[in-house]
Design a protein around this motif. Structure first.
Motif, mmCIF file in Angstrom:
data_model
loop_
_atom_site.group_PDB
_atom_site.id
_atom_site.type_symbol
_atom_site.label_atom_id
_atom_site.label_comp_id
_atom_site.label_asym_id
_atom_site.label_seq_id
_atom_site.Cartn_x
_atom_site.Cartn_y
_atom_site.Cartn_z
ATOM 1 N N GLU A 218 81.044 83.065 65.847
ATOM 2 C CA GLU A 218 80.628 83.719 64.612
ATOM 3 C C GLU A 218 81.821 84.097 63.739
ATOM 4 O OE1 GLU A 218 78.056 83.810 63.045
ATOM 5 O OE2 GLU A 218 76.277 84.517 64.099
ATOM 6 N N GLY A 219 83.005 83.598 64.110
ATOM 7 C CA GLY A 219 84.165 83.779 63.255
ATOM 8 C C GLY A 219 85.020 84.998 63.533
ATOM 9 N N HIS A 220 84.707 85.760 64.587
ATOM 10 C CA HIS A 220 85.499 86.941 64.912
ATOM 11 C C HIS A 220 86.806 86.547 65.614
ATOM 12 C CE1 HIS A 220 82.389 89.905 63.917
ATOM 13 N NE2 HIS A 220 81.508 89.089 64.485
ATOM 14 N N LYS A 221 87.861 87.312 65.382
ATOM 15 C CA LYS A 221 89.127 87.100 66.090
ATOM 16 C C LYS A 221 89.006 87.628 67.518
ATOM 17 C CE LYS A 221 91.925 87.886 61.911
ATOM 18 N NZ LYS A 221 93.002 88.724 61.318
ATOM 19 N N GLU A 222 89.628 86.920 68.453
ATOM 20 C CA GLU A 222 89.628 87.353 69.840
ATOM 21 C C GLU A 222 90.976 87.008 70.480
ATOM 22 O OE1 GLU A 222 87.382 88.978 71.744
ATOM 23 O OE2 GLU A 222 85.933 89.163 70.088
ATOM 24 N N ARG A 241 99.595 83.507 79.492
ATOM 25 C CA ARG A 241 99.831 84.309 78.287
ATOM 26 C C ARG A 241 98.481 84.604 77.633
ATOM 27 N NH1 ARG A 241 100.983 79.139 77.620
ATOM 28 N NH2 ARG A 241 103.111 79.470 78.360
ATOM 29 N N ARG A 242 98.526 85.470 76.637
ATOM 30 C CA ARG A 242 97.329 85.755 75.858
ATOM 31 C C ARG A 242 97.580 85.352 74.417
ATOM 32 N NH1 ARG A 242 93.523 88.145 78.792
ATOM 33 N NH2 ARG A 242 94.157 89.157 80.745
ATOM 34 N N VAL A 243 96.591 84.713 73.816
ATOM 35 C CA VAL A 243 96.752 84.135 72.486
ATOM 36 C C VAL A 243 95.699 84.708 71.550
ATOM 37 C CG1 VAL A 243 96.693 81.993 71.151
ATOM 38 C CG2 VAL A 243 97.691 81.998 73.450
ATOM 39 N N LEU A 244 96.133 85.123 70.346
ATOM 40 C CA LEU A 244 95.188 85.579 69.332
ATOM 41 C C LEU A 244 94.552 84.359 68.666
ATOM 42 C CD1 LEU A 244 93.879 87.837 67.637
ATOM 43 C CD2 LEU A 244 95.809 87.608 66.045
ATOM 44 N N VAL A 245 93.247 84.236 68.823
ATOM 45 C CA VAL A 245 92.504 83.118 68.240
ATOM 46 C C VAL A 245 91.784 83.611 66.994
ATOM 47 C CG1 VAL A 245 90.698 81.403 68.599
ATOM 48 C CG2 VAL A 245 92.206 82.033 70.495
#
Length: 638
Positions: A218-222, A241-245
């Motif tokens: 739905e287009g939210h950043k995660e 690692r963790r990535v901001l999508v």
């Protein structure tokens, strides 16, 4: 049915019949495997047509940006570290495609297919063939299953009258989707049930949790974990690692699809974007004050026995329909049963029986040496047990582990399917092993050895290992795969895989009059072109081949339970000329009875008659071992 619901490609169906007819000319019996992988080509695999995704409301153009699917055609538009660093370069990772089973698009489609009535009761689809109190609308589950079953029935109608069709499978490697996931915020591998060890999620690359996948759609950043197949995952259980999508305004769902239910927060009304199906179902919402996603029902899909409650009702309807349209009554049409791969299954294997509505079933579960498949390397000294999630050291322990895994699969047919036979529906090895990575796509000369320095040494050893494990369990099997247009560079032309036993690049150009012509183009052929008992008079106890020593061994028994087998009926052993070129290459020893050898163009048949009932008997055939070269073998594709 790619052109639209109920529109069948009759030209393609006629082509398939021609293939079956050609197989019949060579005495080949066929069973049909309705093949799909991760639902569709548009969700990273193959199978269902595009219109199934569009019917649900997906916008396939945006699936990659929303991490809803990983496709080779759109790879480079996503958010993984490899994609960000390699913009403009095609470098689709090997064996990453199965991760699509755990992404929004594929998981949603399979959930709707198996349990739409339960989990999306509001989702009603238009159906021209339906005339009911709902105005011609049916639930999306009924819509998808009906079209799938009817499509397979249409195929059988076009094969009517062929006597070499023995059966049809239900579906290749189906997925339960979200069904039985215990907590949507924690990943796919949290669900378990009595009699199950719990599913294991395949994490490779970016691996959103189910809830994160819905939000991204739905287009939210995660912020999403990114995983490798190394120490961090398998020992520490942590992502690298963790990535901001950030989908940057893209949504996995089309606008203007219309709707039938208001969203829980009242922000989306009838006639607006249909949006996320699971949002409509009340699983989550967008908080009207913070505009952030909130998970409302983390256990929405939990506590469901997929095999019993979802697969079995479908398989029953499917089997009934297939037999209804199959007019040949000479033999019963077998139903090849396949559930999700055991590594990804979170609920017990169901009871499949005549009383449950499915007769004539065959257990067609798949099996691969997982470490070899995913790492593209053969290690005789190290492996990993997918049941205990522990490392295994030493070849004898690896061999016993894989034999035990296959024995567990065989036991499912015995214990859960009324003593049904087992045919391993898929097994094989990757030919593009890492020993080839620096060869500039040149696989070199063919060698008559399994030493690791030889061009196909690791492949030969890995394939031989797989078949020895199968032989130890007296299992029938189907090798994956034969790809007639395979090349070393392009592989099987599907998601970077290269499992074909044949390649155009391994052809030597042998003349049809050459004794080895039929093997031209095969790779590591000595491992799978091997002797075996094709007909057995009595009970088979052992059917093994030692490739290195060049020894085939058959043990059997013709006891009282086999009293209906006449003494004049022989056991028949297939011996390929790839192993024994001439009859004098074979030394045949039997414990009792008599034998004779029949020669054909490319193989021998050793016929053996036992003389006494109620006793064990043995046939041993000794031929050239791997260390003994055979004439002209250097011309063969290993």
């Amino acid at each position: 049915e790619h052109a639209g619901p109920g529109i069948y490609d009759h030209e393609y169906l006629r082509y398939l019949r021609q293939i079956f007819e050609k197989a019949s000319e060579f005495g080949i019996q066929v069973y049909i495997d309705p093949h799909q992988d991760v639902w569709s080509r548009w969700t990273g695999g193959d199978g269902a047509p595009l219109w199934t995704l569009e019917k649900v409301g997906f916008d396939v153009e945006n699936l990659r940006e929303c991490e809803a699917a990983l496709c080779i055609e759109t790879y480079g538009r996503g958010h993984s570290s490899a994609e960000v660093k390699g913009r403009g370069r095609k470098a689709f990772p090997k064996m990453i495609w199965p991760t699509n089973y755990f992404k929004l698009a594929c998981a949603t489609m399979f959930t709707l297919f198996w349990a739409g009535e339960r989990f999306a009761p509001h989702f009603m689809a238009d159906d021209e063939d339906s005339n009911n109190e709902n105005g011609g609308k049916i639930n999306i589950q009924t819509f998808l299953q009906t079209h799938y079953i009817n499509a397979m029935a249409e195929l059988l109608k076009h094969l009517d009258g062929l006597d070499n069709v023995v059966g049809i499978g239900t579906m290749n490697e189906p997925s339960p989707g979200y069904i039985n996931v215990a907590d949507l915020s924690r990943g796919f591998g949290q669900s378990a049930a009595p009699g199950s060890t719990g599913a294991v999620e395949l994490k490779y690359g970016l691996a959103p949790t189910p809830f994160q996948g819905m939000c991204l759609g739905e287009g939210h950043k995660e912020t999403v974990g990114e995983w490798s197949n190394g120490l961090m995952q398998h020992v520490l259980g942590k992502p690298d690692r963790r990535v901001l999508v950030d989908p940057k305004g893209k949504r996995a769902w089309k606008d203007g699809q219309g709707g039938t239910n208001d969203d829980q927060d009242g922000q989306e009304n009838v006639g607006s974007s249909i949006g996320c199906i699971w949002k409509q179902a009340g699983v989550w919402r967008t908080n009207p004050q913070t505009s952030q996603p909130e998970l409302l029902l983390p256990k929405y899909f939990a506590n469901v026995d997929f095999g019993k409650e979802c697969y079995l009702p479908f398989a029953t309807d499917y089997a009934n329909k297939m037999r209804e349209v199959w007019s040949s009554k000479a033999t019963q049409l077998l139903i090849f049963v396949e559930l999700p791969p055991l590594e990804f299954s979170s609920t017990p294997f169901p009871e499949i029986s005549t009383s449950k509505g499915i007769s004539g079933a065959v257990n067609a579960t798949h099996w691969y040496d997982g470490l070899t498949l995913f790492t593209r390397s053969w290690k005789s000294y190290f492996s990993f047990d997918t049941r205990t999630h522990r490392p295994v050291f030493g070849y004898r322990n690896i061999f016993n582990m894989h034999v035990s895994q296959l024995a567990d699969i065989k036991r499912l047919g015995i214990d859960k399917m009324e003593n049904s036979p087992t045919l391993i529906g898929e097994c094989g090895i990757p030919y593009d092993m890492r020993n080839m990575d620096n060869s500039r796509q040149s696989y070199g000369k063919c060698e008559n050895s399994i030493d690791s320095s030889d061009s196909f040494g690791p492949q030969l050893a890995a394939m031989d290992h797989t078949l020895r494990c199968l032989e130890k369990n007296l299992l029938s099997f189907t090798l994956w795969s034969y790809t007639p247009d395979n090349t070393n560079e392009g592989g099987d032309s599907w998601n970077g895989e290269d499992l074909s036993i044949y390649s155009n690049d391994q052809k030597c150009g042998l003349d049809e009059t050459d004794l080895y012509f039929i093997y031209d183009g095969l790779r590591a052929a000595r491992a799978f072109v091997r002797p075996y008992a094709q007909c057995v008079a009595g009970k088979l106890l052992e059917n093994t081949f030692d490739l290195q020593k060049g020894v085939f061994l058959l043990k059997g028994n013709s006891g009282e339970s086999m009293c209906d087998v006449p003494l004049d009926v022989p056991t028949e052993i297939f011996v390929p000329k790839l192993w024994c070129l001439i009859e004098s290459d074979m030394k045949i020893n039997v414990t009792e009875g008599r034998f004779e050898v029949e020669e054909f163009d490319h193989w021998f048949i050793v016929k053996y008659w036992h003389s006494d009932s109620g006793v064990d008997h043995m046939v041993e055939i000794r031929g050239p071992g791997m260390k003994k070269p055979q004439s002209r073998i250097c011309r063969l594709p290993s």
